[in-house]
Design an enzyme around this catalytic site. Structure first.
Site, PDB file in Angstrom:
ATOM      1  N   ASP A 112       1.070  -1.159  -0.054  1.00 25.02           N
ATOM      2  CA  ASP A 112       0.049   0.148   0.092  1.00 25.02           C
ATOM      3  C   ASP A 112       1.003   1.276   0.253  1.00 25.02           C
ATOM      4  OD1 ASP A 112      -2.273   1.358   2.244  1.00 25.02           O
ATOM      5  OD2 ASP A 112      -2.352   1.382  -0.089  1.00 25.02           O
ATOM      6  N   HIS A 134      -4.662  13.447   1.481  1.00 30.83           N
ATOM      7  CA  HIS A 134      -4.874  12.452   2.768  1.00 30.83           C
ATOM      8  C   HIS A 134      -3.721  12.347   3.611  1.00 30.83           C
ATOM      9  CE1 HIS A 134      -5.728   8.793   5.345  1.00 30.83           C
ATOM     10  NE2 HIS A 134      -4.649   8.340   4.638  1.00 30.83           N
ATOM     11  N   GLU A 141     -10.666   3.504   4.217  1.00 26.72           N
ATOM     12  CA  GLU A 141      -9.624   4.342   3.134  1.00 26.72           C
ATOM     13  C   GLU A 141      -9.922   4.039   1.747  1.00 26.72           C
ATOM     14  OE1 GLU A 141      -5.637   3.570   4.229  1.00 26.72           O
ATOM     15  OE2 GLU A 141      -5.732   4.957   5.829  1.00 26.72           O
ATOM     16  N   GLU A 173      -9.481   3.854  -1.875  1.00 22.51           N
ATOM     17  CA  GLU A 173      -8.131   3.627  -2.629  1.00 22.51           C
ATOM     18  C   GLU A 173      -8.391   3.063  -3.986  1.00 22.51           C
ATOM     19  OE1 GLU A 173      -4.582   2.434  -0.848  1.00 22.51           O
ATOM     20  OE2 GLU A 173      -5.350   2.566   1.177  1.00 22.51           O
ATOM     21  N   ASP A 203      -8.908  -0.037   2.089  1.00 22.82           N
ATOM     22  CA  ASP A 203      -7.988  -0.401   2.894  1.00 22.82           C
ATOM     23  C   ASP A 203      -8.521  -0.120   4.339  1.00 22.82           C
ATOM     24  OD1 ASP A 203      -4.827   0.793   3.895  1.00 22.82           O
ATOM     25  OD2 ASP A 203      -5.627  -1.211   4.421  1.00 22.82           O
ATOM     26  N   ARG A 223      -7.959   2.505  13.556  1.00 22.63           N
ATOM     27  CA  ARG A 223      -7.056   3.764  13.833  1.00 22.63           C
ATOM     28  C   ARG A 223      -6.391   3.773  15.208  1.00 22.63           C
ATOM     29  NH1 ARG A 223      -5.891   5.157   8.951  1.00 22.63           N
ATOM     30  NH2 ARG A 223      -7.386   5.815   7.673  1.00 22.63           N
ATOM     31  N   GLN A 274      -3.646   1.169  15.106  1.00 21.86           N
ATOM     32  CA  GLN A 274      -2.566   1.759  14.314  1.00 21.86           C
ATOM     33  C   GLN A 274      -1.732   2.924  15.028  1.00 21.86           C
ATOM     34  OE1 GLN A 274      -4.119   3.600  10.756  1.00 21.86           O
ATOM     35  NE2 GLN A 274      -2.216   4.277  10.150  1.00 21.86           N
ATOM     36  N   LYS A 287      -3.992  -2.701  10.090  1.00 25.08           N
ATOM     37  CA  LYS A 287      -4.229  -2.917   8.590  1.00 25.08           C
ATOM     38  C   LYS A 287      -4.776  -4.359   8.340  1.00 25.08           C
ATOM     39  CE  LYS A 287      -3.664   1.638   7.428  1.00 25.08           C
ATOM     40  NZ  LYS A 287      -4.329   2.653   6.609  1.00 25.08           N
ATOM     41  N   THR A 298      -8.765  -6.045   3.760  1.00 23.89           N
ATOM     42  CA  THR A 298      -8.580  -5.125   2.755  1.00 23.89           C
ATOM     43  C   THR A 298      -9.595  -5.738   1.496  1.00 23.89           C
ATOM     44  OG1 THR A 298      -6.276  -4.558   3.203  1.00 23.89           O
ATOM     45  CG2 THR A 298      -7.148  -3.898   0.913  1.00 23.89           C
ATOM     46  N   GLU A 355     -10.411  11.635   8.708  1.00 21.17           N
ATOM     47  CA  GLU A 355     -10.344  13.116   8.221  1.00 21.17           C
ATOM     48  C   GLU A 355     -11.917  13.562   8.375  1.00 21.17           C
ATOM     49  OE1 GLU A 355      -8.672  11.034   4.652  1.00 21.17           O
ATOM     50  OE2 GLU A 355      -8.142  13.069   4.317  1.00 21.17           O
TER      51      GLU A 355
HETATM   52  O1  LIG Z   1       1.310   7.482   9.351  1.00 18.74           O
HETATM   53  C1  LIG Z   1       0.420   7.922   8.742  1.00 18.74           C
HETATM   54  O2  LIG Z   1       0.565   9.023   8.469  1.00 18.74           O
HETATM   55  C2  LIG Z   1      -0.973   7.217   7.971  1.00 18.74           C
HETATM   56  C3  LIG Z   1      -0.275   5.898   7.511  1.00 18.74           C
HETATM   57  C4  LIG Z   1      -1.512   5.456   6.947  1.00 18.74           C
HETATM   58  O3  LIG Z   1      -2.599   5.250   7.185  1.00 18.74           O
HETATM   59  C5  LIG Z   1      -1.034   4.003   6.071  1.00 18.74           C
HETATM   60  C6  LIG Z   1      -1.896   4.100   4.754  1.00 18.74           C
HETATM   61  O4  LIG Z   1      -2.507   3.343   4.699  1.00 18.74           O
HETATM   62  C7  LIG Z   1      -1.588   5.286   3.895  1.00 18.74           C
HETATM   63  C8  LIG Z   1      -2.820   5.673   2.902  1.00 18.74           C
HETATM   64  O5  LIG Z   1      -3.738   4.688   2.665  1.00 18.74           O
HETATM   65  O6  LIG Z   1      -2.769   6.603   2.433  1.00 18.74           O
HETATM   66 CA   LIG Z   2      -3.953   2.640   3.055  1.00 14.41          CA
HETATM   67 MG   LIG Z   3      -6.030  -2.832   4.804  1.00 14.05          MG
END
Ligand SMILES: O=C(O)/C=C/C(=O)CC(=O)CC(=O)O
Ligand SMILES: [Ca+2]
Ligand SMILES: [Mg+2]
Length: 434
Positions: free
Chosen positions: A137, A144, A213, A215, A247, A251, A254, A267, A271, A378
């Site tokens: 990815d 974003h 996400e 994409e 995706d 959060r 993450q 993640k 997906t 966002e």
């Molecule tokens: O650390 C960050 O700024 C964010 C990272 C992500 O979310 C990874 C990702 O999946 C990037 C994306 O889909 O634009």
């Molecule tokens: Ca992503």
């Molecule tokens: Mg994923």
């Protein structure tokens, strides 16, 4: 694009006009239970195994040595034949379905073959289109990247010094790439409920900040030997086609795990990709310039042209368990600062061997303003703001039973639309942990 007229009745608002001809993998409810390649045309599906068995490719003798690819349970073998073959097969099928076809005897006037190979779409089920060996990815959606980076690291550190020099990416998990319609289970994991606490002690349980996400996915058709990079000028030839991709992102999991090695359990639980692979040639008329990058790129990333992304109209719907649906995002696939050919060139520049079936994610695609943000992170300003839904309902992040539907389509001419169908997933509750 002027519509190509067909003898088959194709709804004028269908994403699958004759200008498209996307490839996928199906089973049919009644006749055949094994997976096999197909193309989508209007409200029908052409079963390419039955079509080949019924001499449907007799008008394309060059394909005769390769017909076994249409008896495979994935598109990998067909994709590996290379873009010139994909191009020839797509043009041949467009001719056969044209009302002025040069081979009317093969399908237009052949009711027996229509009966055996041309199936109503509602009688078929779609499956993952390719055996996906690796999934990477990227982060090419600069709007974003800035928004998410600001929420994770503050605006001053949102985009790192490398951002405009490198199409950065992280190796995702291929084993949980699933086809549209597959349920996504809310992940359990380590959560830091109070990021300001000291010391930081995580708790464990279901993610409380489950996100999407928006994409684009790119599926490859060409292998490069280990140690041999893909030159930027040849990188487009590595592309089989494109899908929509969600995706899914936890959060909270993450945020606690990602420093210093990047996303992992936040993640890898799932997906989703759409079922029909739209070929490069179908998107050719919708090429668009990438978002500006004023940086002087290293030569291996300098493309021969700048219109290497596509103006795909993207929409995201959220449907709550009571069935009410809200369109929460409307944007375009051209909101990218890096192209897939640049991602391929960078991915392989050190000698990484790519292979047919590899999936590359564009990174989340957001508009500059709030009209088409690609994540709830966002839209909710990091969970601080409620997202208003139809029926006075609100969300900050996904609830169990919520369904996300991503749609993408190019063009506006009825009868000439080039679309991806849908990329759908419904959230199932987390596995109870003792
Ligand atoms: O650390 C960050 O700024 C964010 C990272 C992500 O979310 C990874 C990702 O999946 C990037 C994306 O889909 O634009
Ligand atoms: Ca992503
Ligand atoms: Mg994923």
């Amino acid at each position: 694009m002027a519509p190509l007229k067909s003898w088959l009745s194709i709804p004028s608002d269908s994403h699958f006009s004759l200008s498209n001809i996307p490839f996928g993998i199906i089973t049919s409810k009644y006749s055949q239970t094994e997976k096999r390649p197909a193309v989508a045309i209007g409200d029908h599906v052409l079963d390419l195994q039955a079509f080949a068995t019924g001499d449907g490719f007799s008008g394309l003798p060059s394909l005769k040595p390769h017909l076994s690819v249409f008896s495979q349970p994935t598109l990998n073998a067909f994709a590996a034949l290379g873009q010139p073959v994909h191009r020839e097969v797509r043009k041949y099928l467009q001719d056969l379905f044209s009302d002025t076809t040069s081979h009317p005897q093969i399908l237009k006037d052949n009711t027996a073959l229509q009966k055996s190979a041309l199936l109503p779409k509602h009688e078929t089920k779609t499956h993952l289109p390719m055996q996906i060996g690796d999934y990477t990815d990227f982060y090419a959606g600069v709007n974003h990247a800035f928004n998410a980076g600001s929420l994770f690291r503050g605006p001053a550190n949102a985009l790192q010094p490398n951002y405009y020099h490198i199409p950065i990416g992280y190796h995702g998990r291929a084993s949980t790439v699933v086809v549209s319609g597959t349920t996504i289970r809310r992940p359990n994991g380590q959560l830091l409920l109070d990021p300001t606490a000291d010391p930081k002690v995580p708790t464990f349980g279901p993610s409380r900040r489950l996100d999407i996400e928006l994409e684009l996915g790119c599926l490859l058709c060409k292998a490069n030997p280990m140690g041999e990079p893909v030159p930027i000028k040849e990188a487009e030839q590595s592309i089989f086609g494109f899908v929509l991709m969600n995706d899914w992102s936890a959060r909270d999991i993450q945020a606690w795990e990602y420093v210093p090695l990047g996303p992992f359990n936040g993640k890898n639980f799932g997906t989703t990709i759409s079922a029909w692979v739209v070929l490069f040639d179908a998107l050719e008329p919708y090429r668009a310039d990438k978002l500006p990058n004023e940086t002087k790129l290293l030569p291996y990333l300098v493309e021969p042209r700048n219109d290497t992304v596509f103006d795909i109209q993207l929409e995201v719907d959220l449907t709550t368990p009571d069935g009410s649906t809200t369109t929460i995002s409307k944007g375009t696939g051209k909101n990218l600062v890096w192209s897939f050919p640049q991602m391929i060139a960078h991915h392989s520049v050190g000698g990484c061997a790519m292979q047919p079936g590899d999936l590359l994610g564009s990174g989340t695609i957001s508009t500059k303003d709030d009209s088409g943000l690609g994540s709830l992170l966002e839209m909710s300003a990091g969970g601080k703001k409620e997202i208003m839904l139809a029926g006075m309902d609100v969300r900050k992040f996904l609830k169990d039973g919520d369904t996300i539907t991503i749609r993408g389509v190019c063009g506006g001419e009825p009868g000439a639309l080039v679309g991806f169908g849908e990329c759908v997933g419904t959230i199932e509750s987390a596995i109870p942990f003792p």
